[in-house]
Design a protein around this motif. Structure first.
Motif, PDB file in Angstrom:
ATOM      1  N   LYS A   1      64.289  64.609  50.065  1.00 30.18           N
ATOM      2  CA  LYS A   1      65.328  64.153  49.235  1.00 30.18           C
ATOM      3  C   LYS A   1      64.712  64.880  48.101  1.00 30.18           C
ATOM      4  O   LYS A   1      65.226  64.648  46.951  1.00 30.18           O
ATOM      5  N   ILE A   2      63.124  65.076  47.712  1.00 38.67           N
ATOM      6  CA  ILE A   2      63.182  64.986  47.036  1.00 38.67           C
ATOM      7  C   ILE A   2      62.978  66.527  46.975  1.00 38.67           C
ATOM      8  O   ILE A   2      62.834  67.382  45.808  1.00 38.67           O
ATOM      9  N   ASN A   3      62.689  67.029  48.490  1.00 41.47           N
ATOM     10  CA  ASN A   3      62.901  69.036  47.983  1.00 41.47           C
ATOM     11  C   ASN A   3      64.626  69.196  47.432  1.00 41.47           C
ATOM     12  O   ASN A   3      65.145  69.885  46.842  1.00 41.47           O
ATOM     13  N   SER A   4      66.177  67.919  47.492  1.00 46.77           N
ATOM     14  CA  SER A   4      67.174  68.025  46.900  1.00 46.77           C
ATOM     15  C   SER A   4      66.543  67.964  45.671  1.00 46.77           C
ATOM     16  O   SER A   4      67.687  68.511  44.861  1.00 46.77           O
TER      17      SER A   4
ATOM     18  N   GLU B   1      56.312  55.385  44.211  1.00 46.00           N
ATOM     19  CA  GLU B   1      57.349  55.016  45.582  1.00 46.00           C
ATOM     20  C   GLU B   1      58.240  55.150  45.190  1.00 46.00           C
ATOM     21  O   GLU B   1      59.043  56.109  43.847  1.00 46.00           O
ATOM     22  N   GLU B   2      59.716  55.624  46.291  1.00 43.00           N
ATOM     23  CA  GLU B   2      60.986  55.614  46.380  1.00 43.00           C
ATOM     24  C   GLU B   2      61.884  54.883  45.277  1.00 43.00           C
ATOM     25  O   GLU B   2      62.417  55.820  44.322  1.00 43.00           O
ATOM     26  N   ASP B   3      61.434  53.908  44.702  1.00 44.96           N
ATOM     27  CA  ASP B   3      62.661  53.032  43.046  1.00 44.96           C
ATOM     28  C   ASP B   3      61.861  54.178  41.713  1.00 44.96           C
ATOM     29  O   ASP B   3      62.827  53.767  41.049  1.00 44.96           O
TER      30      ASP B   3
ATOM     31  N   VAL C   1      59.770  60.533  38.295  1.00 44.82           N
ATOM     32  CA  VAL C   1      58.210  61.020  38.251  1.00 44.82           C
ATOM     33  C   VAL C   1      58.768  61.799  38.001  1.00 44.82           C
ATOM     34  O   VAL C   1      58.104  63.361  37.297  1.00 44.82           O
ATOM     35  N   ILE C   2      59.523  62.906  38.942  1.00 47.42           N
ATOM     36  CA  ILE C   2      59.681  63.777  39.240  1.00 47.42           C
ATOM     37  C   ILE C   2      60.481  64.919  37.950  1.00 47.42           C
ATOM     38  O   ILE C   2      59.729  65.984  36.876  1.00 47.42           O
TER      39      ILE C   2
ATOM     40  N   PHE D   1      55.788  69.947  45.518  1.00 50.47           N
ATOM     41  CA  PHE D   1      54.419  70.305  46.231  1.00 50.47           C
ATOM     42  C   PHE D   1      54.428  68.625  46.296  1.00 50.47           C
ATOM     43  O   PHE D   1      54.712  67.917  46.184  1.00 50.47           O
ATOM     44  N   ILE D   2      54.914  68.442  47.872  1.00 45.52           N
ATOM     45  CA  ILE D   2      54.526  66.826  49.187  1.00 45.52           C
ATOM     46  C   ILE D   2      54.239  66.536  49.597  1.00 45.52           C
ATOM     47  O   ILE D   2      53.566  67.807  50.759  1.00 45.52           O
ATOM     48  N   GLY D   3      52.999  65.301  49.591  1.00 43.10           N
ATOM     49  CA  GLY D   3      52.411  65.067  50.186  1.00 43.10           C
ATOM     50  C   GLY D   3      52.635  63.688  51.093  1.00 43.10           C
ATOM     51  O   GLY D   3      53.461  63.242  50.415  1.00 43.10           O
TER      52      GLY D   3
END
Length: 235
Positions: A139-142, A107-109, A114-115, A148-150
């Motif tokens: 946002k994750i790519n930045s 989740e976003e918060d 986690v990253i 890896f994104i699902g």
């Protein structure tokens, strides 16, 4: 995440009659049965610790205790489900074999945390972070382009809008769409054409493992042993 297998199998860690769900033992059991990795949901505690769980509360002493009101020190003393103690994301990274794969539903918060954990364990090449909001892909790519994104599919997501996204996998929940298998096939075919992989969550019916052959690159299941046996017969 690409191990050059025909299909990657992720265990949901639900355990058996003797093994508590979401326990370290349950996930290790999935690996013993042939899973290539694990599929997990996280919940955040009062002190921002993350545990593997699928609800916002636990039933304890005949009452609901909401996780946002409990810290990890407190919850680590609580036993639920056949005397199981809760496991944190950090503990999974430490205790699981170093070569196994993770799909982590986030989740976003607590996304950035986690990253950070993934990077601290140098696990970018074997972990997929899955989100339900397509706006989080950029946002994750930045934060880290190696992640890896699902994306968890819903009917609100226009798959054609994903063509220019740096997305690894579209995740389709079998339980939500099993009444319309042709829709799963249609979405999968389009996504594969634009070089995005397809994951099917909760694929537990052996007939559909066969029926959907070619429409998924990996799937999660509660019955790893049976799924691996079926795959070995059809590939």
């Amino acid at each position: 995440m690409n191990l050059n297998y025909p299909v990657i199998v992720l265990g949901n860690g639900l355990g058996d009659k003797k093994t508590p769900s979401y326990s370290l033992k349950a996930f290790l059991q999935d690996i013993d049965y042939g899973a290539d990795g694990i599929n997990i949901n996280l919940k955040k505690l009062k002190d921002n610790s993350l545990i593997v769980w699928d609800q916002d509360y636990i039933d304890y002493n005949d009452e609901k205790k909401f996780l946002k009101e409990i810290d990890f020190k407190e919850i680590s003393k609580i036993k639920v489900q056949k005397q199981n103690r809760f496991v944190s994301l950090e503990q999974l990274f430490i205790k699981m074999p170093e070569n196994i794969l993770f799909n982590i539903n986030v989740e976003e918060d607590y996304l950035e945390y986690v990253i950070m954990l993934i990077k601290s364990f140098n696990a970018q090449n074997r972990v997929m972070v899955s989100v339900s909001d397509a706006n989080l892909i950029d946002k994750i790519n930045s934060i880290d382009e190696e992640i890896f994104i699902g994306l968890n599919y819903s009917t609100e997501i226009r798959t054609q809008d994903l063509m220019n996204k740096k997305l690894y996998s579209l995740n389709i929940d079998f339980n939500k769409y099993k009444q319309n298998i042709e829709k799963i096939k249609d979405q999968s075919s389009f996504i594969k054409e634009i070089n995005i992989k397809v994951m099917i969550n909760n694929l537990i019916d052996e007939n559909y493992i066969k029926n959907l052959k070619g429409y998924y690159d990996f799937f999660s299941t509660k019955n790893v042993e049976k799924s691996v046996e079926i795959l070995s017969n059809i590939y």
